[in-house]
Design a protein around this motif. Structure first.
Motif, mmCIF file in Angstrom:
data_model
loop_
_atom_site.group_PDB
_atom_site.id
_atom_site.type_symbol
_atom_site.label_atom_id
_atom_site.label_comp_id
_atom_site.label_asym_id
_atom_site.label_seq_id
_atom_site.Cartn_x
_atom_site.Cartn_y
_atom_site.Cartn_z
ATOM 1 N N ASP A 153 -84.449 44.564 131.872
ATOM 2 C CA ASP A 153 -85.298 44.682 130.692
ATOM 3 C C ASP A 153 -84.596 45.519 129.629
ATOM 4 O O ASP A 153 -83.440 45.912 129.788
ATOM 5 C CB ASP A 153 -86.672 45.250 131.055
ATOM 6 C CG ASP A 153 -86.637 46.705 131.505
ATOM 7 O OD1 ASP A 153 -85.587 47.355 131.348
ATOM 8 O OD2 ASP A 153 -87.665 47.177 132.004
ATOM 9 N N HIS A 154 -85.309 45.807 128.565
ATOM 10 C CA HIS A 154 -84.729 46.534 127.438
ATOM 11 C C HIS A 154 -84.246 47.934 127.795
ATOM 12 O O HIS A 154 -83.403 48.493 127.120
ATOM 13 C CB HIS A 154 -85.741 46.601 126.278
ATOM 14 C CG HIS A 154 -86.982 47.371 126.621
ATOM 15 N ND1 HIS A 154 -87.996 46.833 127.369
ATOM 16 C CD2 HIS A 154 -87.339 48.647 126.346
ATOM 17 C CE1 HIS A 154 -88.949 47.735 127.528
ATOM 18 N NE2 HIS A 154 -88.580 48.843 126.914
ATOM 19 N N ALA A 155 -84.714 48.510 128.842
ATOM 20 C CA ALA A 155 -84.304 49.858 129.229
ATOM 21 C C ALA A 155 -83.183 49.831 130.266
ATOM 22 O O ALA A 155 -82.816 50.859 130.802
ATOM 23 C CB ALA A 155 -85.509 50.629 129.773
ATOM 24 N N PRO B 164 -94.136 56.174 134.732
ATOM 25 C CA PRO B 164 -94.981 55.391 133.835
ATOM 26 C C PRO B 164 -94.223 54.183 133.268
ATOM 27 O O PRO B 164 -93.008 54.182 133.177
ATOM 28 C CB PRO B 164 -95.340 56.373 132.710
ATOM 29 C CG PRO B 164 -95.057 57.728 133.255
ATOM 30 C CD PRO B 164 -93.992 57.551 134.287
ATOM 31 N N ILE B 165 -94.986 53.183 132.853
ATOM 32 C CA ILE B 165 -94.407 51.964 132.303
ATOM 33 C C ILE B 165 -93.515 52.280 131.115
ATOM 34 O O ILE B 165 -92.425 51.695 130.977
ATOM 35 C CB ILE B 165 -95.528 50.974 131.897
ATOM 36 C CG1 ILE B 165 -96.215 50.462 133.163
ATOM 37 C CG2 ILE B 165 -94.972 49.815 131.087
ATOM 38 C CD1 ILE B 165 -97.456 49.640 132.884
ATOM 39 N N ASN B 166 -93.914 53.209 130.251
ATOM 40 C CA ASN B 166 -93.122 53.499 129.058
ATOM 41 C C ASN B 166 -91.791 54.180 129.372
ATOM 42 O O ASN B 166 -90.977 54.387 128.481
ATOM 43 C CB ASN B 166 -93.918 54.320 128.042
ATOM 44 C CG ASN B 166 -94.191 55.729 128.508
ATOM 45 O OD1 ASN B 166 -93.962 56.064 129.678
ATOM 46 N ND2 ASN B 166 -94.684 56.556 127.618
ATOM 47 N N GLN B 167 -91.556 54.497 130.625
ATOM 48 C CA GLN B 167 -90.275 55.067 131.029
ATOM 49 C C GLN B 167 -89.407 54.022 131.716
ATOM 50 O O GLN B 167 -88.483 54.344 132.438
ATOM 51 C CB GLN B 167 -90.490 56.272 131.928
ATOM 52 C CG GLN B 167 -91.104 57.448 131.203
ATOM 53 C CD GLN B 167 -91.280 58.651 132.097
ATOM 54 O OE1 GLN B 167 -90.819 58.691 133.241
ATOM 55 N NE2 GLN B 167 -91.965 59.665 131.582
ATOM 56 N N GLY B 168 -89.754 52.740 131.515
ATOM 57 C CA GLY B 168 -88.919 51.656 132.018
ATOM 58 C C GLY B 168 -89.140 51.253 133.445
ATOM 59 O O GLY B 168 -88.277 50.628 134.053
#
Length: 171
Positions: free
Chosen positions: A4-6, A164-168
């Motif tokens: 993914d982007h991360a 968390p999701i926002n940490q990839g």
């Protein structure tokens, strides 16, 4: 496997509760579709859903077929039949396993499914999860996931902190 982007692989973690619900949903979809005399589960991933489907549909005969395709958990390698299907199971119905359900947790590229389909050409193939490349080889499934997603089954995971999701953590 895509990232993914991360820079993290796409991941689909499945809890025991979710897997149980999904396997029961598979049994519900299979109910009324045939007169099943036996289940052939593809080991190892098919063992848990086969037990749940067998309970829900009242099937008492469960056979295994052992096919190894994943090595080191993430790399798909060459296929190896470790244990073939008992010839008596293949004879059920009109030959070719017409009264047999083949159960697995996942169809990915379809390589394992092709090998087992050759053994039981008339059986009904059902999986809990399906990826696009393997989807045409199964008759019934519950959830489709993208080809570039790795499913983390509950028997492969321990209880650990999940970022968390926002940490990839997820794709």
């Amino acid at each position: 496997m895509s990232e993914d982007h991360a820079g993290q692989p796409k991941a689909f973690p499945v809890s025991w509760d979710q897997f149980h619900r999904d396997a029961r949903a598979l049994a519900w979809r299979l109910s009324g579709q045939g007169e099943w005399s036996a289940i052939v589960c593809i080991t190892r991933g098919g063992l848990v859903p086969a037990a749940i489907v067998a309970r829900e549909l009242g099937i008492r005969v469960i056979e295994t077929v052992g096919v190894a395709s994943y090595h080191e958990y993430k790399e798909q390698g060459s296929l190896q039949v470790l244990k073939p299907v008992d010839p008596e199971i293949i004879k059920l119905g009109e030959g070719g396993g017409s009264q047999v359900l083949i159960i697995d947790d996942l169809v990915d590229t379809g390589a394992t499914a092709r090998v087992v389909r050759e053994m039981l050409p008339k059986a009904h193939f059902a999986t809990v999860y399906a990826k696009p490349k393997g989807r045409p080889l199964v008759d019934t499934f519950v959830t489709e996931v993208s080809q570039d997603t790795w499913i983390y089954f509950p028997w492969d995971m321990g209880l650990t902190f999940q970022p968390p999701i926002n940490q990839g953590a997820f794709g």
